[in-house]
Scaffold this motif. Structure first.
Motif, PDB file in Angstrom:
ATOM      1  N   THR A   9      -7.844  -6.001  -9.280  1.00  0.00           N
ATOM      2  CA  THR A   9      -8.439  -6.787  -8.506  1.00  0.00           C
ATOM      3  C   THR A   9      -7.767  -7.909  -8.048  1.00  0.00           C
ATOM      4  N   SER A  10      -6.351  -8.247  -8.612  1.00  0.00           N
ATOM      5  CA  SER A  10      -5.694  -9.327  -8.520  1.00  0.00           C
ATOM      6  C   SER A  10      -4.335  -8.908  -8.387  1.00  0.00           C
ATOM      7  N   PHE A  11      -3.365  -9.996  -7.866  1.00  0.00           N
ATOM      8  CA  PHE A  11      -2.046  -9.717  -7.570  1.00  0.00           C
ATOM      9  C   PHE A  11      -1.671  -8.313  -7.116  1.00  0.00           C
ATOM     10  N   LEU A  12      -0.686  -7.722  -7.863  1.00  0.00           N
ATOM     11  CA  LEU A  12      -0.107  -6.450  -7.219  1.00  0.00           C
ATOM     12  C   LEU A  12      -1.292  -5.182  -7.403  1.00  0.00           C
ATOM     13  N   GLY A  13      -2.249  -5.598  -8.191  1.00  0.00           N
ATOM     14  CA  GLY A  13      -3.317  -4.397  -8.235  1.00  0.00           C
ATOM     15  C   GLY A  13      -4.137  -3.988  -7.103  1.00  0.00           C
ATOM     16  N   ARG A  14      -4.381  -5.425  -6.383  1.00  0.00           N
ATOM     17  CA  ARG A  14      -5.270  -5.519  -5.532  1.00  0.00           C
ATOM     18  C   ARG A  14      -4.472  -4.555  -4.211  1.00  0.00           C
ATOM     19  N   HIS A  15      -3.287  -4.649  -4.185  1.00  0.00           N
ATOM     20  CA  HIS A  15      -2.457  -4.090  -3.033  1.00  0.00           C
ATOM     21  C   HIS A  15      -2.364  -2.678  -3.207  1.00  0.00           C
ATOM     22  N   LEU A  16      -2.224  -2.302  -4.472  1.00  0.00           N
ATOM     23  CA  LEU A  16      -2.084  -0.938  -4.800  1.00  0.00           C
ATOM     24  C   LEU A  16      -3.255  -0.154  -4.614  1.00  0.00           C
ATOM     25  N   VAL A  17      -4.242  -0.765  -4.994  1.00  0.00           N
ATOM     26  CA  VAL A  17      -5.849  -0.375  -4.607  1.00  0.00           C
ATOM     27  C   VAL A  17      -6.057  -0.067  -3.047  1.00  0.00           C
ATOM     28  N   GLU A  18      -5.938  -1.209  -2.468  1.00  0.00           N
ATOM     29  CA  GLU A  18      -5.889  -1.129  -0.765  1.00  0.00           C
ATOM     30  C   GLU A  18      -4.905   0.161  -0.437  1.00  0.00           C
ATOM     31  N   THR A  19      -3.855   0.384  -0.804  1.00  0.00           N
ATOM     32  CA  THR A  19      -3.030   1.275  -0.466  1.00  0.00           C
ATOM     33  C   THR A  19      -3.553   2.729  -0.703  1.00  0.00           C
ATOM     34  N   ALA A  20      -3.842   2.899  -2.028  1.00  0.00           N
ATOM     35  CA  ALA A  20      -4.360   4.195  -2.299  1.00  0.00           C
ATOM     36  C   ALA A  20      -5.775   4.490  -1.502  1.00  0.00           C
ATOM     37  N   LEU A  21      -6.688   3.784  -1.607  1.00  0.00           N
ATOM     38  CA  LEU A  21      -7.932   3.908  -0.789  1.00  0.00           C
ATOM     39  C   LEU A  21      -7.544   4.376   0.664  1.00  0.00           C
ATOM     40  N   SER A  22      -6.632   3.398   1.183  1.00  0.00           N
ATOM     41  CA  SER A  22      -6.312   3.954   2.779  1.00  0.00           C
ATOM     42  C   SER A  22      -5.807   5.235   3.108  1.00  0.00           C
ATOM     43  N   ARG A  23      -5.295   5.861   1.915  1.00  0.00           N
ATOM     44  CA  ARG A  23      -4.848   7.355   1.647  1.00  0.00           C
ATOM     45  C   ARG A  23      -5.613   8.326   1.025  1.00  0.00           C
ATOM     46  N   GLU A  24      -6.924   7.683   1.191  1.00  0.00           N
ATOM     47  CA  GLU A  24      -8.027   8.550   0.423  1.00  0.00           C
ATOM     48  C   GLU A  24      -7.919   9.273  -0.772  1.00  0.00           C
ATOM     49  N   VAL A  25      -7.232   8.315  -1.583  1.00  0.00           N
ATOM     50  CA  VAL A  25      -7.169   8.743  -3.149  1.00  0.00           C
ATOM     51  C   VAL A  25      -8.559   8.102  -3.883  1.00  0.00           C
ATOM     52  N   ASP A  26      -8.829   9.255  -4.645  1.00  0.00           N
ATOM     53  CA  ASP A  26      -9.950   8.915  -5.578  1.00  0.00           C
ATOM     54  C   ASP A  26      -9.836   7.834  -6.565  1.00  0.00           C
ATOM     55  N   VAL A  27      -9.927   6.561  -6.314  1.00  0.00           N
ATOM     56  CA  VAL A  27      -9.358   5.602  -7.351  1.00  0.00           C
ATOM     57  C   VAL A  27     -10.476   5.092  -8.242  1.00  0.00           C
ATOM     58  N   THR A  28     -10.012   4.927  -9.359  1.00  0.00           N
ATOM     59  CA  THR A  28     -11.013   4.276 -10.447  1.00  0.00           C
ATOM     60  C   THR A  28     -10.396   3.125 -11.037  1.00  0.00           C
TER      61      THR A  28
END
Length: 102
Positions: A9-28
């Motif tokens: 939810t911050s720094f690099l992690g936030r961008h990783l989550v955004e990218t994964a979700l945009s590619r329809e990855v099931d994120v936890t």
């Protein structure tokens, strides 16, 4: 693909989550729920503390784990030991810095 992100939810992690979700990855996400709780409502969030509180991750399985918040070597060691049998890949993108003397 099922992806677990430690932090997220911050720094690099936030961008990783955004990218994964945009590619329809099931994120936890696994975090303490302190920084930007509810930032990614489309992702499952497991609240816990990696400093002795990894038990909510037991019995779960992910294709990959990305560790974005390993500040202490023992925390990275503990989470990687637990998750080695719960994922195919474990990626550590940690900020482990040596302590300065003097």
């Amino acid at each position: 693909m099922k992806l677990l992100i430690l932090g997220g939810t911050s720094f690099l992690g936030r961008h990783l989550v955004e990218t994964a979700l945009s590619r329809e990855v099931d994120v936890t996400l696994f975090n303490r729920g302190i920084t930007a709780p509810g930032l990614f409502p489309e992702a499952e969030t497991i609240c816990g503390d990696r400093d002795g509180g990894l038990f909510p991750l037991k019995g779960r399985y992910w294709d990959a784990v990305i560790d974005t918040c390993g500040y202490l070597p023992r925390l990275v060691r503990d989470s990687s030991r637990l998750l080695v049998d719960h994922s195919i890949q474990y990626f550590g993108l940690c900020r482990l810095c040596p302590k300065r003397s003097g």
